[in-house]
Design a protein around this motif. Structure first.
Motif, PDB file in Angstrom:
ATOM      1  N   LEU A  88       0.724  -1.248   0.026  1.00 29.40           N
ATOM      2  CA  LEU A  88      -0.032  -0.041  -0.071  1.00 29.40           C
ATOM      3  C   LEU A  88       0.714   1.238  -0.058  1.00 29.40           C
ATOM      4  O   LEU A  88       0.267   2.503   0.079  1.00 29.40           O
ATOM      5  N   SER A 243      -6.646   4.306  -3.959  1.00 25.45           N
ATOM      6  CA  SER A 243      -6.640   3.718  -2.690  1.00 25.45           C
ATOM      7  C   SER A 243      -7.781   2.832  -2.183  1.00 25.45           C
ATOM      8  O   SER A 243      -7.440   1.899  -1.671  1.00 25.45           O
ATOM      9  N   THR A 247      -7.167  -1.303  -1.531  1.00 27.23           N
ATOM     10  CA  THR A 247      -7.757  -1.802  -0.087  1.00 27.23           C
ATOM     11  C   THR A 247      -8.401  -3.165  -0.231  1.00 27.23           C
ATOM     12  O   THR A 247      -8.401  -3.818   0.352  1.00 27.23           O
ATOM     13  N   LYS A 250      -6.174  -6.021  -1.307  1.00 29.13           N
ATOM     14  CA  LYS A 250      -5.259  -6.426  -0.075  1.00 29.13           C
ATOM     15  C   LYS A 250      -6.326  -7.382   0.594  1.00 29.13           C
ATOM     16  O   LYS A 250      -5.919  -8.536   1.041  1.00 29.13           O
TER      17      LYS A 250
END
Length: 280
Positions: A88, A243, A247, A250
């Motif tokens: 990230l 972003s 996320t 992930k």
């Protein structure tokens, strides 16, 4: 029922690179102690678990953190070990935050700073955080003008790169990192870890625990995504969308599923994954 079946399949495919599985494996004191010894090249007599997957929450309105593996040894040294599957691009600041939160949690109000304990924050990454091919990056505070002078604050940050290429670590650590990257055990220690992983995946109680946590996280994630994407669209912020995609990736680790959750084109999600060196 479809969601349950999909989650069952996901559970069966999990490896030690999953933070839930890794945390369960590291509950085995012998394996956890051996891993620390392999990484740090020191002998540890014993380790203790103050809490399993310790939550550090200093204030009600402050950001909190949940540590994957938090242990202490016989010398009161503290170790935090984290598995990081997705880059990230906030790793340095994240480790700074973890060190700070651990220190605040360890020291009592009014106590002297000398009571702060030696602390290691170790991130095991499925990517190369500094893109040099090293297996290990160890950071301590040193004098810029004279690197031979260390600050002596007894805080150390270590990044392990499961996809390292250099001949910079011994075979034991290489074998462990190779196992993290591939899920295929080739060293004696990796074989021990893999046996433990298989035992965990055959544990029905832990499978249900994982499913419950996964579904809860999915709902929280979905709510956050909807809010974040709406805000990003309203403010025209491309970085907000990236972003959110990162996320989701992930947590999902599947480009098609991530695109479906985000209601975004697969090729866009794939581009973000490629730009950030993610592979699934």
């Amino acid at each position: 029922m479809d969601n349950i079946n999909q989650e069952q399949t996901k559970w069966e495919k999990l490896t030690i690179a999953n933070d839930f599985v890794f945390g369960k494996v590291m509950q085995n004191k012998r394996l956890c102690k051996k891993l620390l010894e392999i990484i740090l090249k020191v002998k540890i007599r014993k380790i203790e678990y103050p809490e399993l997957q310790k939550a550090v929450d200093i204030a009600v309105d402050a950001k909190s953190v949940r540590l994957d593996v938090y242990v202490e040894d016989e010398n009161n040294t503290v170790y935090d070990i984290e598995i990081q599957a997705v880059n990230l691009k906030d790793m340095p600041k994240r480790t700074r935050f973890y060190h700070g939160m651990i220190d605040l949690n360890l020291i009592n109000k009014g106590a002297h700073y000398s009571e702060l304990r030696k602390c290691y924050v170790i991130f095991i990454c499925m990517f190369d955080p500094f893109k040099t091919g090293r297996h290990i990056y160890t950071f301590e505070h040193r004098c810029k003008e004279d690197p031979s002078i260390t600050l002596g604050d007894e805080s150390t940050t270590i990044f392990l790169n499961a996809k390292g290429k250099m001949d910079d670590v011994d075979d034991e650590l290489k074998g462990f990192l190779s196992y993290v990257a591939s899920g295929m055990p080739e060293s004696d220690f990796a074989l021990e870890l893999d046996e433990n992983v298989q035992e965990i995946k055959s544990n029905e109680k832990w499978r249900r625990e994982y499913m419950t946590l996964f579904m809860r996280d999915q709902e929280t994630l979905r709510q956050g995504i909807e809010k974040g994407l709406a805000q990003g669209r309203a403010e025209g912020r491309e970085e907000e969308r990236v972003s959110m995609i990162m996320t989701v990736l992930k947590n999902i680790k599947n480009i098609e599923q991530a695109a479906s959750i985000l209601s975004l084109p697969v090729d866009l999600v794939e581009k973000v994954a490629r730009d950030n060196q993610l592979s699934f």
